[in-house]
Design a protein around this motif. Structure first.
Motif, mmCIF file in Angstrom:
data_model
loop_
_atom_site.group_PDB
_atom_site.id
_atom_site.type_symbol
_atom_site.label_atom_id
_atom_site.label_comp_id
_atom_site.label_asym_id
_atom_site.label_seq_id
_atom_site.Cartn_x
_atom_site.Cartn_y
_atom_site.Cartn_z
ATOM 1 N N LEU A 58 0.862 -1.171 0.000
ATOM 2 C CA LEU A 58 0.000 0.000 0.000
ATOM 3 C C LEU A 58 0.904 1.228 0.000
ATOM 4 C CD1 LEU A 58 -2.837 1.255 0.194
ATOM 5 C CD2 LEU A 58 -2.560 1.226 2.692
ATOM 6 N N MET A 59 0.775 2.056 -1.025
ATOM 7 C CA MET A 59 1.643 3.222 -1.189
ATOM 8 C C MET A 59 0.824 4.500 -1.040
ATOM 9 S SD MET A 59 3.830 1.873 -4.516
ATOM 10 C CE MET A 59 2.432 2.133 -5.602
ATOM 11 N N ARG A 60 1.345 5.408 -0.239
ATOM 12 C CA ARG A 60 0.726 6.727 -0.101
ATOM 13 C C ARG A 60 1.666 7.758 -0.722
ATOM 14 N NH1 ARG A 60 -3.631 7.068 3.209
ATOM 15 N NH2 ARG A 60 -4.125 5.209 4.439
ATOM 16 N N ASP A 61 1.176 8.425 -1.731
ATOM 17 C CA ASP A 61 1.985 9.394 -2.474
ATOM 18 C C ASP A 61 1.451 10.802 -2.262
ATOM 19 O OD1 ASP A 61 3.385 7.262 -3.510
ATOM 20 O OD2 ASP A 61 2.285 7.229 -5.410
ATOM 21 N N ARG A 62 2.368 11.717 -2.077
ATOM 22 C CA ARG A 62 2.030 13.142 -2.059
ATOM 23 C C ARG A 62 2.861 13.828 -3.130
ATOM 24 N NH1 ARG A 62 3.241 15.037 3.763
ATOM 25 N NH2 ARG A 62 4.657 13.254 3.680
ATOM 26 N N TYR A 63 2.193 14.523 -4.018
ATOM 27 C CA TYR A 63 2.884 15.279 -5.070
ATOM 28 C C TYR A 63 3.103 16.696 -4.563
ATOM 29 C CZ TYR A 63 2.274 11.456 -8.323
ATOM 30 O OH TYR A 63 2.351 10.232 -8.939
ATOM 31 N N ILE A 64 4.327 17.171 -4.708
ATOM 32 C CA ILE A 64 4.724 18.446 -4.111
ATOM 33 C C ILE A 64 5.352 19.354 -5.164
ATOM 34 C CG2 ILE A 64 5.054 17.437 -1.821
ATOM 35 C CD1 ILE A 64 8.061 17.341 -2.391
ATOM 36 N N ASP A 65 5.394 20.639 -4.845
ATOM 37 C CA ASP A 65 6.004 21.625 -5.736
ATOM 38 C C ASP A 65 6.133 22.924 -4.960
ATOM 39 O OD1 ASP A 65 7.023 22.881 -7.998
ATOM 40 O OD2 ASP A 65 5.436 22.156 -9.331
ATOM 41 N N THR A 66 6.728 23.920 -5.583
ATOM 42 C CA THR A 66 6.719 25.261 -5.003
ATOM 43 C C THR A 66 5.369 25.905 -5.293
ATOM 44 O OG1 THR A 66 7.650 26.177 -7.039
ATOM 45 C CG2 THR A 66 9.203 25.533 -5.304
ATOM 46 N N ALA A 67 5.092 26.998 -4.609
ATOM 47 C CA ALA A 67 3.813 27.674 -4.809
ATOM 48 C C ALA A 67 3.647 28.156 -6.242
ATOM 49 C CB ALA A 67 3.672 28.840 -3.833
ATOM 50 N N ASP A 68 4.757 28.532 -6.899
ATOM 51 C CA ASP A 68 4.656 28.994 -8.286
ATOM 52 C C ASP A 68 4.912 27.865 -9.292
ATOM 53 O OD1 ASP A 68 7.339 28.695 -7.840
ATOM 54 O OD2 ASP A 68 7.933 30.676 -8.571
ATOM 55 N N ARG A 69 4.868 26.612 -8.816
ATOM 56 C CA ARG A 69 4.875 25.416 -9.667
ATOM 57 C C ARG A 69 6.148 25.299 -10.519
ATOM 58 N NH1 ARG A 69 1.258 25.403 -6.471
ATOM 59 N NH2 ARG A 69 -0.960 25.041 -6.886
ATOM 60 N N ARG A 70 7.288 25.449 -9.895
ATOM 61 C CA ARG A 70 8.537 25.418 -10.667
ATOM 62 C C ARG A 70 8.813 24.051 -11.273
ATOM 63 N NH1 ARG A 70 12.438 29.024 -6.614
ATOM 64 N NH2 ARG A 70 11.360 31.018 -7.006
ATOM 65 N N ALA A 71 8.580 22.989 -10.517
ATOM 66 C CA ALA A 71 8.821 21.650 -11.072
ATOM 67 C C ALA A 71 7.900 21.402 -12.253
ATOM 68 C CB ALA A 71 8.623 20.587 -10.000
ATOM 69 N N TRP A 72 6.637 21.718 -12.097
ATOM 70 C CA TRP A 72 5.648 21.498 -13.159
ATOM 71 C C TRP A 72 6.016 22.335 -14.375
ATOM 72 C CZ3 TRP A 72 -0.316 21.607 -11.813
ATOM 73 C CH2 TRP A 72 -1.032 20.985 -12.837
ATOM 74 N N ARG A 73 6.399 23.596 -14.164
ATOM 75 C CA ARG A 73 6.770 24.457 -15.286
ATOM 76 C C ARG A 73 8.012 23.934 -16.010
ATOM 77 N NH1 ARG A 73 7.556 29.424 -11.919
ATOM 78 N NH2 ARG A 73 8.732 30.168 -13.742
ATOM 79 N N ALA A 74 8.896 23.260 -15.273
ATOM 80 C CA ALA A 74 10.093 22.682 -15.899
ATOM 81 C C ALA A 74 9.805 21.356 -16.578
ATOM 82 C CB ALA A 74 11.179 22.490 -14.847
ATOM 83 N N GLY A 75 8.571 20.848 -16.434
ATOM 84 C CA GLY A 75 8.210 19.588 -17.066
ATOM 85 C C GLY A 75 8.473 18.375 -16.199
#
Length: 540
Positions: A58-75
């Motif tokens: 059983l895996m519990r995952d939390r997806y995280i980032d900065t408030a301005d979504r730097r990881a997401w913006r970097a792809g």
């Protein structure tokens, strides 16, 4: 049931990401996971594969980032995973699915606990990148998911491990502490350990797809979770192109502010990738945006408020921090390419990589400096400021272009095969300003500006290659003097041979320059005529 097609290995990774750890994975949506498990046990042997149950969790995952979504913006996605006896952080690329396959860059690192604090203190590949991305910003949780996974180990007929199949029952949670999900997903994931294993597993995947009526997953778990949480992919606002009416009406000050707004957006867009440091092109594009901003402040200074000129020095500071790393990126890329045929150059590449690490620390310190944040704020204010008594751009732009052309042409026409390196470099500097000026006013003049821009790019490519080679020769000499005691004799000899190759390249660029100069003169005459007609119409 989806339309069926042959399962194929994914396309090669971009050159800038070669050497990074890769995940090769088929993702398939399922309605009956028990049926898939039975099929695997009954059918895999017909493909000369052995299937062995490898446990469940059983895996519990939390997806995280900065408030301005730097990881997401970097792809990228950042994930904290917790199981009964383990904690792990993952940074994974967001490559889209092609025929059910996703090929993504992926780094994993075990943690003492699945928390943002533990991640930011972690010494490995994910921790380093998380710190670089976050800077002074805290990491926040975007959403959480819970997955019950059953794993099956796959081995070929020689007992070689080739991958695994995971049967996942996933719930996207309403909040981090929730137990029930707002969306449930049943999925089969088949991961290959490498390209050869992907080719081995492709027939099995295709037969399983058909027999178990599996459909290609259109969304990753991150995409499903983001949608359930009401999160949209961050995007950079792009100004709409100027209409014909806008071209006739826009003032020169308004055009200047438009350019500043566009280039500030480019700085922001490329900052996350620059922070990560895995794709040199992100840093290159961010540095170019700072150069364009400096050039715009210089070119349009007569139509900008008095707060604008001091920003050029701030941009010079930022460009210097970026440029130190960029110059080392270029050197390393070239030395590594040469080292494939000349292994004696590898110690030099290793030395440059160490220096790059130090330069990156200084660059990240600059990006985390309040001075950088203040610069972005000042540029935003400048782009939004009003213009009083703005003259039409069509009447003012011709003189701006002509001034840049005269400066470039005065130097370019004097160049010959025997001109000093300094003359070629000076021509390159003013040529770059000409190119940027053409780019800035291109919306006014359509195709002719586009052709002139292409011609100036050709000039810059030649002069830039010449300057890069000249700088590389000087750097090799400096390295031989400063670090000669750290390098083997064979490496120093190879560096001398490499300097000779660079010198030969400079000679070739000098020989090619007259032709690109001829082309840019032709394109300038056409653009000059077009600008004169535009000025005449604007005065009617």
């Amino acid at each position: 049931m989806s339309r069926h097609h042959a399962a194929a290995p994914p396309a090669p990774a971009p050159a800038s990401m070669r050497g990074a750890p890769q995940e090769i994975e088929w993702q398939l949506d399922a309605t009956d996971l028990e049926g898939v498990a039975r099929w695997l046990r009954d059918t895999a042997l017909s493909h000369s594969l052995t299937v062995t149950p490898a446990g469940e969790a059983l895996m519990r995952d939390r997806y995280i980032d900065t408030a301005d979504r730097r990881a997401w913006r970097a792809g990228y996605t950042m994930r904290l995973r917790e199981t009964a006896d383990d904690a792990e952080a993952t940074l994974k690329g967001m490559a889209s699915s092609r025929e059910g396959i996703r090929r993504r860059t992926e780094w994993n690192e075990r943690l003492l606990q699945a928390s943002c604090e533990a991640l930011l203190a972690a010494p490995g590949a994910v921790g380093r990148r998380a710190r670089a991305l976050a800077g002074r910003q805290p990491l926040v949780v975007l959403f959480a998911i819970k997955t019950f996974r059953r794993r099956f180990r796959l081995e070929d007929c020689d007992g070689r491990y080739v991958g695994e199949v995971a049967l996942d029952e996933t719930s996207v949670l309403a909040d981090v502490a929730a137990e029930s999900g707002v969306e449930d997903i049943r999925r089969v994931e088949v991961e290959a350990v490498d390209e050869a294993a992907a080719a081995t597993l492709a027939p099995l995947v295709e037969e399983m797809r058909l027999a178990c009526e599996l459909g290609d997953s259109q969304r990753s778990k991150f995409e499903a979770g983001a949608r359930a949480a009401g999160l949209e992919r961050p995007s950079v606002a792009v100004l709409p192109p100027l209409s014909n009416a806008d071209r006739r009406r826009i003032g020169i000050g308004a055009l200047a502010r438009r350019v500043i707004d566009e280039q500030r957006a480019a700085v922001l867009a490329h900052e996350p990738g620059t922070r990560l440091g895995d794709d040199p092109e992100a840093l290159h594009d961010m540095r170019v945006a700072t150069r364009r901003l400096r050039s715009a402040l210089r070119l349009f200074r007569a139509w900008l408020p008095p707060e604008a000129p001091p920003l050029r020095e701030q941009l010079r500071w930022l460009a210097g921090a970026l440029g130190e790393v960029r110059d080392l990126d270029v050197q390393i890329e070239r030395i590594e390419a040469f080292a494939e045929a000349e292994p004696d150059l590898e110690p030099l590449a290793a030395l440059l990589r160490i220096r790059r690490d130090g330069a990156r620390e200084r660059m990240l310190a600059a990006l985390d400096d309040p001075r950088y944040e203040a610069l972005l704020g000042a540029l935003e204010y400048l782009a939004a400021s009003a213009t009083e008594g703005d003259a039409p751009a069509l009447t003012e732009a011709p003189a701006l272009l002509a001034r840049q052309w005269r400066r470039f042409n005065r130097l370019a026409r004097q160049l010959d095969a025997d001109s000093p390196d300094e003359d070629y470099h000076a021509t390159r500097v003013v040529g770059k300003r000409l190119r940027y000026a053409v780019e800035f006013v291109a919306p006014l003049y359509g195709k002719r500006a586009g052709r002139m821009r292409a011609a100036t790019t050709g000039v810059q490519d030649r002069l830039g290659a010449h300057q890069d080679a000249a700088v590389a020769i000087e750097q090799l000499r400096a390295l031989a003097g400063d670090a000669g005691g750290q390098l083997p004799a064979a490496t120093l000899f190879a560096m001398g041979a490499l300097a000779e190759r660079y010198a030969a390249g400079m000679a070739a660029e000098r020989e090619a320059f007259p032709e690109v100069y001829r082309r840019v003169r032709l394109r300038w005459r056409a653009l000059e005529r077009r600008a004169a007609r535009g000025k005449k119409r604007a005065r009617r």
